[in-house]
Design a protein around this motif. Structure first.
Motif, PDB file in Angstrom:
ATOM      1  N   ASP A 197     -21.422 -82.436 -22.002  1.00 30.84           N
ATOM      2  CA  ASP A 197     -21.527 -83.887 -22.051  1.00 30.84           C
ATOM      3  C   ASP A 197     -20.544 -84.469 -23.057  1.00 30.84           C
ATOM      4  O   ASP A 197     -20.389 -83.972 -24.157  1.00 30.84           O
ATOM      5  N   GLY A 198     -19.869 -85.498 -22.683  1.00 32.56           N
ATOM      6  CA  GLY A 198     -18.879 -86.150 -23.522  1.00 32.56           C
ATOM      7  C   GLY A 198     -17.468 -85.690 -23.257  1.00 32.56           C
ATOM      8  O   GLY A 198     -16.519 -86.270 -23.787  1.00 32.56           O
ATOM      9  N   SER A 207     -23.620 -80.697 -17.382  1.00 35.13           N
ATOM     10  CA  SER A 207     -23.565 -81.862 -18.265  1.00 35.13           C
ATOM     11  C   SER A 207     -24.351 -81.634 -19.545  1.00 35.13           C
ATOM     12  O   SER A 207     -24.069 -82.248 -20.568  1.00 35.13           O
ATOM     13  N   GLU A 255     -15.520 -88.422 -21.193  1.00 37.26           N
ATOM     14  CA  GLU A 255     -15.241 -89.561 -22.063  1.00 37.26           C
ATOM     15  C   GLU A 255     -14.151 -89.219 -23.065  1.00 37.26           C
ATOM     16  O   GLU A 255     -13.299 -90.031 -23.375  1.00 37.26           O
ATOM     17  N   SER A 298     -19.715 -90.697 -17.286  1.00 37.42           N
ATOM     18  CA  SER A 298     -20.302 -89.530 -17.941  1.00 37.42           C
ATOM     19  C   SER A 298     -20.715 -88.514 -16.877  1.00 37.42           C
ATOM     20  O   SER A 298     -20.924 -88.857 -15.712  1.00 37.42           O
ATOM     21  N   GLY A 354     -19.638 -94.653 -20.713  1.00 35.58           N
ATOM     22  CA  GLY A 354     -20.849 -94.113 -20.123  1.00 35.58           C
ATOM     23  C   GLY A 354     -20.867 -94.085 -18.615  1.00 35.58           C
ATOM     24  O   GLY A 354     -21.612 -93.326 -18.014  1.00 35.58           O
TER      25      GLY A 354
END
Length: 171
Positions: free
Chosen positions: A22-23, A18, A26, A44, A41
């Motif tokens: 990360d992202g 992550s 999403e 995530s 979120g």
């Protein structure tokens, strides 16, 4: 017990990933109109990693210390995972909302004082030392009049990210 330990280890690996990815989840869900705003979120990687690792490790602990079996371990691991995921969600939201440290801009230098470290000829460039966000920064400086080394100056305007227009304090 191996399944639960595997889930715990997979959660830790996912948490490590992550930091790099990360992202991504999403971003993959951005095109799904039904989910817009609902799962911001919540899906995530840190939240999912917290859930999976806590489910796995708490399930392994329950299996190893009690006679509840896999069903009992799951019934205890799922709420523990949900709680850990919720904590990860809340912490990440708090960190994202922290806006206390605005980055200094070039315009913030206007009106600050500095000292000349390389003499500035009339209409030419020299160097000044000013403080930006508490740190000393050496910038190119231009002045309409000659300014000697060591003189104190005021920044009148910023010319670029590394150059300012100054005037001597005594004029």
């Amino acid at each position: 017990m191996a399944w639960f330990l595997g889930l715990g280890i997979a959660g830790v690996v996912l948490l490590a990933l992550s930091f790099i990815l990360d992202g991504v989840i999403e971003g993959l869900l951005d095109g799904v109109a039904v989910l817009d705003g609902i799962v911001d979120g919540l899906l995530s990687l840190p939240v999912i990693a917290g859930f999976v690792s806590m489910l796995g490790f708490s399930g392994a602990i329950v299996l190893g210390t009690t006679d509840l079996g896999a069903v009992g371990a799951t019934l205890i691991g799922v709420p523990a995972g949900v709680l850990t995921g919720w904590i990860a969600y809340r912490l990440s939201r708090a960190l994202l909302r922290d806006s206390s440290g605005a980055a200094p801009r070039d315009e913030d230098l206007i009106g600050t004082s500095g000292s000349v470290v390389t003499a500035i000829p009339a209409g030419g460039y020299g160097e000044v030392l000013v403080r930006r966000a508490g740190q000393p920064v050496k910038l190119s400086a231009k002045s309409p009049v000659a300014v000697a080394r060591g003189a104190e100056v005021w920044v009148e305007q910023t010319l670029s990210q590394s150059a300012v227009s100054v005037r001597p304090v005594d004029s």
